[in-house]
Design an enzyme around this catalytic site. Sequence first.
Site, short mmCIF file in Angstrom:
data_model
loop_
_atom_site.label_atom_id
_atom_site.label_comp_id
_atom_site.label_asym_id
_atom_site.label_seq_id
_atom_site.Cartn_x
_atom_site.Cartn_y
_atom_site.Cartn_z
N GLU A 33 112.24 107.91 -12.26
CA GLU A 33 112.15 107.11 -11.04
C GLU A 33 113.55 107.07 -10.45
O GLU A 33 114.51 106.78 -11.17
CB GLU A 33 111.68 105.68 -11.35
CG GLU A 33 111.52 104.86 -10.07
CD GLU A 33 111.27 103.37 -10.30
OE1 GLU A 33 111.44 102.90 -11.44
OE2 GLU A 33 110.93 102.68 -9.32
N ARG A 257 112.05 106.85 -27.95
CA ARG A 257 113.21 106.96 -27.07
C ARG A 257 114.49 106.86 -27.90
O ARG A 257 114.49 106.37 -29.03
CB ARG A 257 113.17 105.86 -26.02
CG ARG A 257 113.43 104.46 -26.60
CD ARG A 257 113.42 103.37 -25.53
NE ARG A 257 113.90 103.85 -24.27
CZ ARG A 257 113.27 103.63 -23.11
NH1 ARG A 257 112.16 102.94 -23.07
NH2 ARG A 257 113.78 104.07 -21.98
N LYS A 267 118.29 101.22 -17.66
CA LYS A 267 118.84 101.27 -16.31
C LYS A 267 119.15 99.87 -15.81
O LYS A 267 120.11 99.66 -15.09
CB LYS A 267 117.83 101.95 -15.37
CG LYS A 267 117.82 103.46 -15.48
CD LYS A 267 117.09 104.03 -14.28
CE LYS A 267 116.27 105.25 -14.67
NZ LYS A 267 115.29 105.62 -13.65
#
Length: 554
Positions: A33, A257, A267
Amino acid sequence: MSEEQHLNFIEEIVEGDLAAGKYGSIVTRFPPEPNGYLHIGHAKSICLNFGLAQKYGGKTNLRFDDTNPVTEETEYVESIKNDVQWLGFNWAEELYASNYFDQIHGFAVRLIEMDLAYVDDSSSEEIATQKGTPTQPGTPNVYRSRTVTENLQLFEDMRLGKYADGEKVLRAKIDLASNNMHMRDPIIYRIKHAHHHRTGNKWCIYPMYDFAHGQSDAIENITHSVCTLEFIPHRELYNWFIEKLSIFPSKQYEFARLNMTYTVMSKRKLLQLVQENHVTGWDDPRMSTISGMRRRGYPAAAIREFCDRIGIAKRDNLIDISLLEFCVREDLNKTAVRRMVVFDPLKVIITNYTGEGEILHSENNPEDQNGGTREVPFSKEIFVERDDFMEEPSKKYFRLAPGQMVRLKSAYIIKCDDFVKDANGNVTELHCSYIPESKSGSDTSGIHVKGTLHWVSTAHAIPAEVRLYDRLFNVEDVAGAEGDFKDYINTDSLTVVPHAYAEPALLHDSIGVGFQFLRKGYFCADKDSTPTKLVFNRTVGLKDTWAKEVKKGA
RNA sequence: UGCCUGAUAGUAUAAUGGUAGUACGACUGUUUUUGGUGCAGUUUGUCUUGGUUCGAAUCCAGGUCGGGCAACCA
């Protein structure tokens, strides 16, 4: 044949699919994104997705998951493209979920027509309440039984902008009693009267992630849609939409992850560090972002190697950042050009040196036979590192001390005869004598010394600023630590050496190459560096067994 | 209380019913004009309890512990 090919579980799936003839070739995608800069965790995903396609002869798309116009910006799109390329990967196509808004809208209409979606007028709080809890089933509301015709009209009115944000949503009609909360009539379209970085003001309704991601995968014929563990509960929904819509059956697979010690990998948190000025920007060399690491001097190849070494599995992990640093050193050791820079100077006068000075030669890289040499000026007065002298040396101290001998790298062996102190008792100057026949390359002295020092001729020294970085946080598991992650910020993560002295060759070296400052570590020129003011970042230090020894004694 | 996941040296990751291996770390030694690099070596592990089996890290059952799931975020 005999080489041990350790496949990770996703490679096994791919090989299985290929062997079974399920696909002619594979298609993967990297779907960020554009709401922030990429970090090392994304690098893991990038290496996986692009690596899979490279290994098995498929292709990888770069797809921006831009379904939320309020958080997304073109600046981020550009930085992401730049970072992926810098990492060494080329995407087959640059795509955007927003390219598919028309098709996705059509999918929604189709769902309504099948009576598998309805417009809900409830508030977000009401919907949350009606969803129930993991242990209690949800309850249907009156809107759930609206007719197809009514829903079609209402959804069209939503698209036309007849309603304000939050007034209505489109929900899939699935199962309010499902154990999987994501199946309890998830919202698939919401109203946002917002400007989109790609589609402008064309739309005021936007699909949710769950109604865009799988559909985009299907449109692109993605064979293996790889994402992280937290999307496992979404997979059931992902498959449900594909089945009901009868579109290309992309398959979702999940891996763990990346988590790394002494840093953060979200983020949201990285953005906070930037916005609250804990760092100078997304590309601050202390950041775990790709751009930060690039500016710090981490080679792309080292990051790829790191991603390769950490592997792909489903178990939660916390990778030691020293493994990344190992990869960086391993790469830089082979490629970095050696230079001498004194950070904390101590003047040495070579009392018996009578010449004007001379030009010596030193290899650019002992690991590279073809690396060539550079010229290094030598003279009667030089700087050495202050901690390379001890008035009262400890037993295993191989450097300068009264009566002790060392070699000056690529120059002569010198012996410390005397030292000068100022009124405060600080050593200000060393008086040494050199051994003329010990000249590097033609040493006939027969003397063997244990220590070799880096040095710089005072008359030829170039001033430079050097920035030393330490870990940004002072706890290993920042995300796992109690309380606010910002409480664990290491306030000493940046040390500036304003006046270091560099050998003159450094003035002419091109920016962008990695350096090893002898005995100091790996460095690169910072973007702040100018011809009149050199600025270097320490990429990573050298392995320092002496420091360890000192620590043990302390 | 429910559902979904996972568990192999300090950290990661392999072994896919048949010798528990590799890397990083740590520790030795050695080489070296970087206390760097290289080289050689040492060290430490299958969460637990049962079961199936000639044989289990692997299959089965129970337990323990970790992570995730109820955003008009992705």
